[in-house]
Design an enzyme around this catalytic site. Structure first.
Site, PDB file in Angstrom:
ATOM      1  N   HIS A   1       7.275 -69.679 -70.487  1.00 20.22           N
ATOM      2  CA  HIS A   1       7.908 -68.950 -69.542  1.00 20.22           C
ATOM      3  C   HIS A   1       9.537 -68.700 -70.221  1.00 20.22           C
ATOM      4  O   HIS A   1      10.380 -69.366 -69.985  1.00 20.22           O
ATOM      5  CB  HIS A   1       8.260 -69.722 -68.211  1.00 20.22           C
ATOM      6  CG  HIS A   1       8.611 -69.110 -66.897  1.00 20.22           C
ATOM      7  ND1 HIS A   1       8.379 -69.208 -65.777  1.00 20.22           N
ATOM      8  CD2 HIS A   1       9.507 -68.312 -67.154  1.00 20.22           C
ATOM      9  CE1 HIS A   1       8.901 -68.228 -65.071  1.00 20.22           C
ATOM     10  NE2 HIS A   1       9.837 -67.802 -65.732  1.00 20.22           N
TER      11      HIS A   1
ATOM     12  N   HIS B   1      12.249 -65.494 -70.738  1.00 21.85           N
ATOM     13  CA  HIS B   1      12.447 -63.999 -70.318  1.00 21.85           C
ATOM     14  C   HIS B   1      13.133 -63.345 -71.809  1.00 21.85           C
ATOM     15  O   HIS B   1      14.428 -64.042 -72.233  1.00 21.85           O
ATOM     16  CB  HIS B   1      13.676 -63.739 -69.507  1.00 21.85           C
ATOM     17  CG  HIS B   1      12.797 -64.219 -68.217  1.00 21.85           C
ATOM     18  ND1 HIS B   1      12.225 -63.477 -67.211  1.00 21.85           N
ATOM     19  CD2 HIS B   1      12.749 -65.453 -67.553  1.00 21.85           C
ATOM     20  CE1 HIS B   1      11.573 -64.101 -66.460  1.00 21.85           C
ATOM     21  NE2 HIS B   1      12.117 -65.332 -66.157  1.00 21.85           N
TER      22      HIS B   1
ATOM     23  N   ARG C   1      13.610 -59.909 -72.162  1.00 22.95           N
ATOM     24  CA  ARG C   1      14.355 -58.552 -71.914  1.00 22.95           C
ATOM     25  C   ARG C   1      14.285 -57.667 -72.809  1.00 22.95           C
ATOM     26  O   ARG C   1      14.984 -56.493 -72.330  1.00 22.95           O
ATOM     27  CB  ARG C   1      16.071 -59.178 -72.101  1.00 22.95           C
ATOM     28  CG  ARG C   1      16.617 -60.492 -71.358  1.00 22.95           C
ATOM     29  CD  ARG C   1      16.328 -60.388 -69.903  1.00 22.95           C
ATOM     30  NE  ARG C   1      17.142 -61.518 -69.061  1.00 22.95           N
ATOM     31  CZ  ARG C   1      16.577 -61.936 -67.982  1.00 22.95           C
ATOM     32  NH1 ARG C   1      15.458 -61.605 -67.404  1.00 22.95           N
ATOM     33  NH2 ARG C   1      17.270 -62.869 -67.422  1.00 22.95           N
TER      34      ARG C   1
ATOM     35  N   ASN D   1       9.049 -59.177 -66.841  1.00 26.41           N
ATOM     36  CA  ASN D   1       9.987 -58.406 -65.891  1.00 26.41           C
ATOM     37  C   ASN D   1      11.351 -57.754 -66.678  1.00 26.41           C
ATOM     38  O   ASN D   1      12.205 -58.096 -66.527  1.00 26.41           O
ATOM     39  CB  ASN D   1      10.744 -59.312 -64.656  1.00 26.41           C
ATOM     40  CG  ASN D   1      11.524 -60.659 -65.384  1.00 26.41           C
ATOM     41  OD1 ASN D   1      11.303 -60.895 -66.505  1.00 26.41           O
ATOM     42  ND2 ASN D   1      12.460 -61.144 -64.572  1.00 26.41           N
TER      43      ASN D   1
ATOM     44  N   HIS E   1       5.379 -66.981 -59.294  1.00 26.39           N
ATOM     45  CA  HIS E   1       6.791 -67.217 -58.893  1.00 26.39           C
ATOM     46  C   HIS E   1       6.767 -67.592 -57.302  1.00 26.39           C
ATOM     47  O   HIS E   1       6.501 -66.616 -56.535  1.00 26.39           O
ATOM     48  CB  HIS E   1       7.842 -66.339 -59.300  1.00 26.39           C
ATOM     49  CG  HIS E   1       9.177 -66.063 -58.701  1.00 26.39           C
ATOM     50  ND1 HIS E   1      10.254 -66.170 -59.533  1.00 26.39           N
ATOM     51  CD2 HIS E   1       9.507 -66.018 -57.482  1.00 26.39           C
ATOM     52  CE1 HIS E   1      11.559 -66.260 -58.802  1.00 26.39           C
ATOM     53  NE2 HIS E   1      11.044 -66.145 -57.534  1.00 26.39           N
TER      54      HIS E   1
ATOM     55  N   HIS F   1       7.747 -72.786 -62.442  1.00 26.60           N
ATOM     56  CA  HIS F   1       9.078 -73.593 -62.262  1.00 26.60           C
ATOM     57  C   HIS F   1       9.302 -74.056 -60.870  1.00 26.60           C
ATOM     58  O   HIS F   1       9.773 -73.763 -59.981  1.00 26.60           O
ATOM     59  CB  HIS F   1      10.301 -72.503 -62.350  1.00 26.60           C
ATOM     60  CG  HIS F   1      10.116 -71.107 -61.749  1.00 26.60           C
ATOM     61  ND1 HIS F   1       9.868 -70.812 -60.532  1.00 26.60           N
ATOM     62  CD2 HIS F   1      10.397 -69.882 -62.426  1.00 26.60           C
ATOM     63  CE1 HIS F   1       9.843 -69.506 -60.452  1.00 26.60           C
ATOM     64  NE2 HIS F   1      10.370 -69.001 -61.489  1.00 26.60           N
TER      65      HIS F   1
ATOM     66  N   ASN G   1      17.113 -69.404 -59.964  1.00 30.46           N
ATOM     67  CA  ASN G   1      16.000 -69.444 -59.058  1.00 30.46           C
ATOM     68  C   ASN G   1      14.761 -69.821 -59.767  1.00 30.46           C
ATOM     69  O   ASN G   1      14.219 -69.233 -60.356  1.00 30.46           O
ATOM     70  CB  ASN G   1      16.027 -67.931 -58.740  1.00 30.46           C
ATOM     71  CG  ASN G   1      15.120 -67.905 -57.535  1.00 30.46           C
ATOM     72  OD1 ASN G   1      14.871 -68.607 -56.672  1.00 30.46           O
ATOM     73  ND2 ASN G   1      14.774 -66.502 -57.178  1.00 30.46           N
TER      74      ASN G   1
ATOM     75  N   ASP H   1      11.831 -71.338 -68.490  1.00 28.25           N
ATOM     76  CA  ASP H   1      12.536 -70.125 -67.833  1.00 28.25           C
ATOM     77  C   ASP H   1      13.755 -69.527 -68.270  1.00 28.25           C
ATOM     78  O   ASP H   1      14.859 -69.397 -67.705  1.00 28.25           O
ATOM     79  CB  ASP H   1      12.708 -70.719 -66.448  1.00 28.25           C
ATOM     80  CG  ASP H   1      12.836 -69.405 -65.372  1.00 28.25           C
ATOM     81  OD1 ASP H   1      12.871 -68.194 -65.869  1.00 28.25           O
ATOM     82  OD2 ASP H   1      13.232 -69.587 -64.452  1.00 28.25           O
TER      83      ASP H   1
ATOM     84  N   HIS I   1      21.725 -63.855 -69.861  1.00 30.32           N
ATOM     85  CA  HIS I   1      22.518 -62.857 -69.024  1.00 30.32           C
ATOM     86  C   HIS I   1      23.950 -62.510 -70.008  1.00 30.32           C
ATOM     87  O   HIS I   1      24.241 -63.433 -70.694  1.00 30.32           O
ATOM     88  CB  HIS I   1      22.494 -63.257 -67.661  1.00 30.32           C
ATOM     89  CG  HIS I   1      21.444 -63.223 -66.623  1.00 30.32           C
ATOM     90  ND1 HIS I   1      20.779 -62.222 -66.205  1.00 30.32           N
ATOM     91  CD2 HIS I   1      20.920 -64.337 -66.223  1.00 30.32           C
ATOM     92  CE1 HIS I   1      20.008 -62.384 -65.611  1.00 30.32           C
ATOM     93  NE2 HIS I   1      19.701 -63.880 -65.320  1.00 30.32           N
TER      94      HIS I   1
HETATM   95  O1  DOR Z   1      16.912 -67.677 -62.366  1.00 27.80           O
HETATM   96  C1  DOR Z   1      15.888 -67.067 -62.601  1.00 27.80           C
HETATM   97  N1  DOR Z   1      16.229 -66.089 -63.487  1.00 27.80           N
HETATM   98  N2  DOR Z   1      14.782 -66.992 -62.059  1.00 27.80           N
HETATM   99  C2  DOR Z   1      13.816 -66.304 -62.172  1.00 27.80           C
HETATM  100  O2  DOR Z   1      12.743 -66.275 -61.588  1.00 27.80           O
HETATM  101  C3  DOR Z   1      13.958 -64.606 -62.883  1.00 27.80           C
HETATM  102  C4  DOR Z   1      14.859 -65.197 -63.944  1.00 27.80           C
HETATM  103  C5  DOR Z   1      15.319 -64.168 -64.675  1.00 27.80           C
HETATM  104  O3  DOR Z   1      14.558 -63.178 -64.961  1.00 27.80           O
HETATM  105  O4  DOR Z   1      16.574 -63.791 -64.819  1.00 27.80           O
END
Ligand code: DOR
Length: 452
Positions: free
Chosen positions: A62, A64, A66, A96, A181, A233, A294, A321, A325
């Site tokens: 899991h 991300h 980006r 995503n 999710h 998660h 989340n 996860d 950011h």
């Molecule tokens: O905290 C999270 N960030 N939970 C998620 O399910 C998505 C993820 C994100 O893509 O930033």
């Protein structure tokens, strides 16, 4: 490629219940042999692991990354470098992105970019629904043919039960897991765990039942279809209990938990890092948006239940996860901030410090949940990963279990500096990482792995 001999280490390979001093020989990108007295073949490179632990490379189900679309948060190349610095030799990339990975051409593009980066293996996860809109099923068979290893609308749930039923039915044809999710949208309108901490801070809450109601629905649909269900998660005692129940009944259900849900609690939102009391004055560092994730950080009760489920093997995998950011995404009010923690570079040390050194979970069990556990969730696509058996992929990591270090996000390879652990001292360090028989990171030759 020169053969590589990893010499002098304590080899721990949960796939063969092995914990013994041994050398590991990698030839042509694969594990050739493992044994107490292997000599380096002519021309071999030698990686010294004296006093260190050698184990299979970590597999993250899991991540991300980006890319495409939000390269200011992370790229496949920066995420892959963060991965190998954290000991992860395989990253399953969540879809995503912008646009979401919902066509074979996009799956192919992710694979190509990862090959160019040439660090960790990046396995694309494709969307369950077209555009991640939760309305119409994506072309799952075509996406599987293009190389997707699983399907997920992560970041959002597959809220429509009929769509989830159909996706699980397709899973019986493709053999690939559907990763959900777990979040019932009507119940998940808050920003923190629904409890006394959220009340104290005046934040809208997300109850455990937002997750548990969907976990129960999905397990029922798994029983109906026989499709492979993987729960992303998981964060509550109730979900862990449902996974235990489903496994006892032989359903094809697997589950992952993150290092932050296994190790932290919602008391971190008070700025007290776990020492909170409802009556204590608020710390100046309350409302730290780096704790916003989340599903939300939950209470000690839920964290302890997750630790038990991990210990017992109910939780198959620890998945980061990793959700990078920008500073702007976090430099705002708690309610406005983006959800997510940048986790690749702290995952092992956080888990080692809390789960093994503090809670006494066996190291073999922790490493299982980082290696062969997630590889098994991937079924056929995970064959040869997460193991040092001869013939397996030549992916391994060298760990220093004694080394203490203080988290400094400005030194992360990830573009995502968003961690609640800044300034925290952890125990356990990734010293070197090998992917496909090639040393891609060695902290001893350069603090940035020779890349900057
Ligand atoms: O905290 C999270 N960030 N939970 C998620 O399910 C998505 C993820 C994100 O893509 O930033």
């Amino acid at each position: 490629m020169r053969p590589l001999l990893v010499r002098g280490g304590r080899v721990i390979d949960p796939s063969q219940a092995l914990d013994a001093p041994a050398q590991v020989l990698l030839v042509n990108g694969r594990v050739e042999a493992l044994g107490p007295d292997l000599a380096p073949p002519d021309g071999a490179q030698v990686l010294d692991a004296t006093g260190l632990v050698v184990c299979p490379g970590f597999v993250d189900l899991h991540t991300h990354l980006r890319e495409p679309g939000e390269e200011e948060k992370e790229t496949i190349a920066t995420g892959a470098l963060a991965g190998v610095r954290g000991g992860f030799t395989t990253l399953c990339a969540m879809p995503n992105t912008l646009p979401p990975i919902d066509t074979p051409a996009l799956v192919e593009a992710v694979r190509r970019r990862a090959e160019e980066a040439g660090l960790a293996r990046v396995l694309p996860i494709a969307c369950v629904s077209k555009g991640r809109q939760g309305k119409e099923l994506a072309e799952l068979a075509d996406l599987a043919r293009a190389g997707a290893v699983a399907f997920s609308d992560d970041g959002s749930p597959v809220a429509n039960a009929f769509l989830m039923r159909t996706a699980l039915h397709y899973s019986t044809l493709t053999g690939l897991p559907i990763i959900n999710h777990l979040e019932e949208p009507a119940l998940a309108r808050g920003v923190a765990h629904e409890g006394w901490v959220a009340s104290r801070l005046g934040l809208p809450g997300i109850p455990p039942q937002a997750e548990e109601s969907m976990a129960g629905r999905d397990i029922a649909l798994c029983a109906l279809t026989g499709g492979r269900l993987h729960l992303a998660h998981i964060s509550t005692a109730g979900t862990a209990q449902m996974v235990r129940w489903a496994k006892e009944r032989g359903l094809p259900v697997t589950a992952e938990a993150t290092p932050h849900h296994l190790c932290l609690t919602d008391e971190w939102l008070l700025g007290t890092r776990g020492e909170g009391s409802p009556f204590a004055p608020l710390s100046p560092s309350a409302y730290d948006t780096h704790c916003k994730v989340n599903p939300p950080l939950r209470t000690r009760f839920h964290r302890d239940a997750l630790q038990r489920a991990l210990r017992e093997g109910v939780i198959d995998a620890i998945a980061t996860d990793h959700a990078p950011h920008t500073p702007v995404d976090k430099a705002c009010t708690f309610q406005e901030a983006s959800f997510g923690i940048s986790g690749l570079e702290t995952a092992f040390a956080l888990c080692y410090t809390i789960l093994v050194a503090q809670e006494g979970i066996p190291l073999l069990r922790l490493l299982e949940a980082l290696t062969v556990g997630p590889a098994r969730v991937l079924g056929e696509k995970g064959k040869g990963l997460g193991s040092l058996r001869p013939g397996s992929a030549g992916d391994l990591v060298v760990l220093d279990l004694r080394k203490r270090w203080t988290v400094d996000p400005s030194r992360f390879a990830s573009k995502g500096k968003n961690t609640p652990l800044a300034g925290v001292t952890l125990q356990g360090m990734v010293v070197a990482t090998v992917v496909g028989g090639r040393v891609v990171y060695d902290a001893r030759s350069s603090p940035t792995g020779g890349r900057g």
